[in-house]
Design a protein around this motif. Structure first.
Motif, short mmCIF file in Angstrom:
data_model
loop_
_atom_site.label_atom_id
_atom_site.label_comp_id
_atom_site.label_asym_id
_atom_site.label_seq_id
_atom_site.Cartn_x
_atom_site.Cartn_y
_atom_site.Cartn_z
N ALA A 32 0.67 -1.05 0.48
CA ALA A 32 -0.23 0.51 0.06
C ALA A 32 0.47 1.29 0.05
N ARG A 33 2.27 0.86 1.24
CA ARG A 33 2.75 2.45 0.79
C ARG A 33 3.30 2.30 -0.56
N ARG A 43 3.28 5.65 -3.07
CA ARG A 43 4.06 6.37 -3.52
C ARG A 43 4.34 5.92 -5.15
N ALA A 44 3.61 5.25 -5.37
CA ALA A 44 3.63 5.46 -7.04
C ALA A 44 2.73 6.47 -7.36
N GLU A 45 1.45 7.03 -6.39
CA GLU A 45 0.45 7.50 -7.45
C GLU A 45 1.18 9.44 -6.95
#
Length: 88
Positions: A64-65, A69-71
């Motif tokens: 989820a982290r 971060r990718a988003e």
């Protein structure tokens, strides 16, 4: 929270082993080393389900982290800057 449950079980095993080993005659550094070693061995065998749940929980949090971060939604500096800019 599975990580907390797993950790509490390990601490409980350690706390139970301390007086048992003391009564069996283990003293000084040997007493603590045996308690740590036996706690490790018992937790490997007896706490497998708790350990598996904790590792799944940690893997899900990491995924989820990574996704946040990718988003670009997991930047604490950006959140602080936005809060400061809103205050001006």
């Amino acid at each position: 929270m599975p990580l907390v449950v797993y950790t509490l079980w390990r601490v409980l095993i350690f706390v139970v082993l301390l007086p048992v080993l003391w009564l069996l005659g283990a003293r000084d550094v040997l007493w603590l080393l045996l308690a740590v070693l036996l706690t490790f061995l018992i937790s490997i065998v007896a706490l497998r389900p708790q350990r598996d749940r904790a590792s799944v929980w940690l893997a899900e949090r990491a995924a989820a982290r990574k996704q946040r971060r990718a988003e670009g939604t997991d930047d604490p500096d950006a959140e602080a800057e936005d809060a400061e800019a809103d205050g001006l």
